[in-house]
Design a protein around this motif. Sequence first.
Motif, mmCIF file in Angstrom:
data_model
loop_
_atom_site.group_PDB
_atom_site.id
_atom_site.type_symbol
_atom_site.label_atom_id
_atom_site.label_comp_id
_atom_site.label_asym_id
_atom_site.label_seq_id
_atom_site.Cartn_x
_atom_site.Cartn_y
_atom_site.Cartn_z
ATOM 1 N N THR A 69 -31.681 36.889 26.183
ATOM 2 C CA THR A 69 -31.346 35.801 25.278
ATOM 3 C C THR A 69 -31.248 36.341 23.865
ATOM 4 O OG1 THR A 69 -32.526 34.204 26.676
ATOM 5 C CG2 THR A 69 -32.002 33.529 24.426
ATOM 6 N N ILE A 70 -30.120 36.093 23.219
ATOM 7 C CA ILE A 70 -29.943 36.505 21.829
ATOM 8 C C ILE A 70 -30.171 35.299 20.926
ATOM 9 C CG2 ILE A 70 -27.436 36.108 21.808
ATOM 10 C CD1 ILE A 70 -27.208 38.670 20.070
ATOM 11 N N SER A 71 -30.799 35.539 19.786
ATOM 12 C CA SER A 71 -31.056 34.465 18.831
ATOM 13 C C SER A 71 -31.139 35.078 17.437
ATOM 14 C CB SER A 71 -32.344 33.725 19.173
ATOM 15 O OG SER A 71 -33.459 34.600 19.089
ATOM 16 N N GLN A 72 -31.239 34.224 16.436
ATOM 17 C CA GLN A 72 -31.373 34.749 15.079
ATOM 18 C C GLN A 72 -32.230 33.833 14.233
ATOM 19 O OE1 GLN A 72 -27.668 34.986 12.851
ATOM 20 N NE2 GLN A 72 -26.887 33.109 13.778
ATOM 21 N N ASP A 73 -32.834 34.434 13.236
ATOM 22 C CA ASP A 73 -33.547 33.718 12.196
ATOM 23 C C ASP A 73 -32.780 34.026 10.908
ATOM 24 O OD1 ASP A 73 -35.228 32.910 10.107
ATOM 25 O OD2 ASP A 73 -37.028 33.332 11.280
ATOM 26 N N SER A 74 -31.954 33.084 10.498
ATOM 27 C CA SER A 74 -31.095 33.326 9.336
ATOM 28 C C SER A 74 -31.890 33.555 8.064
ATOM 29 C CB SER A 74 -30.133 32.154 9.158
ATOM 30 O OG SER A 74 -29.270 32.047 10.271
ATOM 31 N N ALA A 75 -33.008 32.871 7.935
ATOM 32 C CA ALA A 75 -33.833 33.025 6.734
ATOM 33 C C ALA A 75 -34.367 34.458 6.625
ATOM 34 C CB ALA A 75 -34.978 32.034 6.746
ATOM 35 N N LYS A 76 -34.588 35.092 7.772
ATOM 36 C CA LYS A 76 -35.109 36.462 7.781
ATOM 37 C C LYS A 76 -34.004 37.497 7.972
ATOM 38 C CE LYS A 76 -39.658 35.188 9.580
ATOM 39 N NZ LYS A 76 -40.642 35.387 10.672
ATOM 40 N N ASN A 77 -32.761 37.018 8.111
ATOM 41 C CA ASN A 77 -31.646 37.939 8.372
ATOM 42 C C ASN A 77 -31.948 38.852 9.560
ATOM 43 O OD1 ASN A 77 -29.853 37.047 6.399
ATOM 44 N ND2 ASN A 77 -30.776 38.351 4.833
ATOM 45 N N THR A 78 -32.492 38.262 10.599
ATOM 46 C CA THR A 78 -32.902 39.040 11.759
ATOM 47 C C THR A 78 -32.319 38.444 13.026
ATOM 48 O OG1 THR A 78 -34.943 39.726 10.669
ATOM 49 C CG2 THR A 78 -34.879 39.929 13.063
ATOM 50 N N VAL A 79 -31.813 39.303 13.873
ATOM 51 C CA VAL A 79 -31.297 38.916 15.178
ATOM 52 C C VAL A 79 -32.238 39.473 16.236
ATOM 53 C CG1 VAL A 79 -29.383 39.197 16.806
ATOM 54 C CG2 VAL A 79 -28.913 38.815 14.378
ATOM 55 N N TYR A 80 -32.503 38.676 17.243
ATOM 56 C CA TYR A 80 -33.452 39.056 18.289
ATOM 57 C C TYR A 80 -32.748 39.169 19.640
ATOM 58 C CZ TYR A 80 -36.700 37.377 14.733
ATOM 59 O OH TYR A 80 -37.375 37.190 13.559
ATOM 60 N N LEU A 81 -33.324 39.986 20.501
ATOM 61 C CA LEU A 81 -32.900 40.035 21.895
ATOM 62 C C LEU A 81 -34.170 39.919 22.745
ATOM 63 C CD1 LEU A 81 -30.493 40.363 23.850
ATOM 64 C CD2 LEU A 81 -31.108 42.795 23.999
ATOM 65 N N GLN A 82 -34.324 38.769 23.369
ATOM 66 C CA GLN A 82 -35.446 38.556 24.280
ATOM 67 C C GLN A 82 -35.021 39.035 25.664
ATOM 68 O OE1 GLN A 82 -38.646 37.274 23.684
ATOM 69 N NE2 GLN A 82 -39.038 37.881 25.810
ATOM 70 N N MET A 83 -35.810 39.928 26.231
ATOM 71 C CA MET A 83 -35.484 40.499 27.539
ATOM 72 C C MET A 83 -36.629 40.193 28.498
ATOM 73 S SD MET A 83 -33.905 44.166 26.358
ATOM 74 C CE MET A 83 -35.489 44.817 25.854
ATOM 75 N N ASN A 84 -36.319 39.496 29.567
ATOM 76 C CA ASN A 84 -37.311 39.094 30.563
ATOM 77 C C ASN A 84 -37.004 39.720 31.917
ATOM 78 O OD1 ASN A 84 -38.540 37.370 28.623
ATOM 79 N ND2 ASN A 84 -37.126 35.720 29.162
ATOM 80 N N SER A 85 -38.016 39.743 32.764
ATOM 81 C CA SER A 85 -37.873 40.269 34.124
ATOM 82 C C SER A 85 -37.197 41.638 34.100
ATOM 83 C CB SER A 85 -37.063 39.293 34.991
ATOM 84 O OG SER A 85 -37.686 38.026 35.037
ATOM 85 N N LEU A 86 -37.708 42.496 33.263
ATOM 86 C CA LEU A 86 -37.074 43.795 33.070
ATOM 87 C C LEU A 86 -37.126 44.649 34.335
ATOM 88 C CD1 LEU A 86 -38.283 44.458 29.462
ATOM 89 C CD2 LEU A 86 -35.898 44.437 30.203
ATOM 90 N N LYS A 87 -36.074 45.441 34.498
ATOM 91 C CA LYS A 87 -35.932 46.309 35.657
ATOM 92 C C LYS A 87 -35.805 47.757 35.176
ATOM 93 C CE LYS A 87 -33.207 42.674 37.897
ATOM 94 N NZ LYS A 87 -31.900 42.332 38.504
ATOM 95 N N PRO A 88 -36.130 48.720 36.027
ATOM 96 C CA PRO A 88 -35.969 50.124 35.620
ATOM 97 C C PRO A 88 -34.553 50.435 35.132
ATOM 98 C CG PRO A 88 -37.296 50.006 37.596
ATOM 99 C CD PRO A 88 -36.806 48.596 37.331
ATOM 100 N N GLU A 89 -33.564 49.774 35.686
ATOM 101 C CA GLU A 89 -32.180 50.037 35.271
ATOM 102 C C GLU A 89 -31.863 49.486 33.876
ATOM 103 O OE1 GLU A 89 -33.214 48.688 38.155
ATOM 104 O OE2 GLU A 89 -31.845 47.100 38.841
ATOM 105 N N ASP A 90 -32.789 48.755 33.291
ATOM 106 C CA ASP A 90 -32.621 48.309 31.903
ATOM 107 C C ASP A 90 -33.038 49.390 30.916
ATOM 108 O OD1 ASP A 90 -33.801 45.113 32.967
ATOM 109 O OD2 ASP A 90 -31.720 45.660 32.521
ATOM 110 N N THR A 91 -33.590 50.471 31.420
ATOM 111 C CA THR A 91 -33.990 51.577 30.548
ATOM 112 C C THR A 91 -32.782 52.136 29.824
ATOM 113 O OG1 THR A 91 -35.879 52.185 31.931
ATOM 114 C CG2 THR A 91 -34.942 53.912 30.529
ATOM 115 N N ALA A 92 -32.859 52.155 28.500
ATOM 116 C CA ALA A 92 -31.732 52.585 27.677
ATOM 117 C C ALA A 92 -32.145 52.576 26.210
ATOM 118 C CB ALA A 92 -30.530 51.656 27.868
ATOM 119 N N MET A 93 -31.291 53.164 25.386
ATOM 120 C CA MET A 93 -31.394 52.975 23.954
ATOM 121 C C MET A 93 -30.606 51.710 23.629
ATOM 122 S SD MET A 93 -32.705 54.396 21.223
ATOM 123 C CE MET A 93 -32.764 56.193 21.318
#
Length: 126
Positions: A69-93
């Motif tokens: 899930t991608i979201s942002q806090d405009s007041a903080k100028n920050t974008v987030y990526l919430q990652m759930n149920s992570l799998k080994p294949e999600d390993t990456a930069m």
Amino acid sequence: QVQLVESGGGSVQAGGSLRLSCAASGYRYSTTRIAWFRQAPGKEREGVAAIYRPGVSTCYADSMKGRFTISQDSAKNTVYLQMNSLKPEDTAMYYCAAAPSMRGRCVEDKGDYIDWGQGTQVTVSS
């Protein structure tokens, strides 16, 4: 140039969650699309999700829908990526990137993105 600084990566066991942050500054486009990409060793960089600024519109790569899930806090100028149920294949930069909103579509082409952060490593163990 848009400056992008990622944080929040780390090591987690399969099934766990992480939230990545992308602090952005120096916006130079009237409307901007901020995206998350990822690159595993030996693989192409692939798009995850993007969000539009200003506004709340989001889009996802088909293969990334459901657990991210991608979201942002405009007041903080920050974008987030919430990652759930992570799998080994999600390993990456994981990288965040910025593009003018009208350039390309979602995360279809990483070449649409002009500014990139240095990345944050996510490692998921089984």
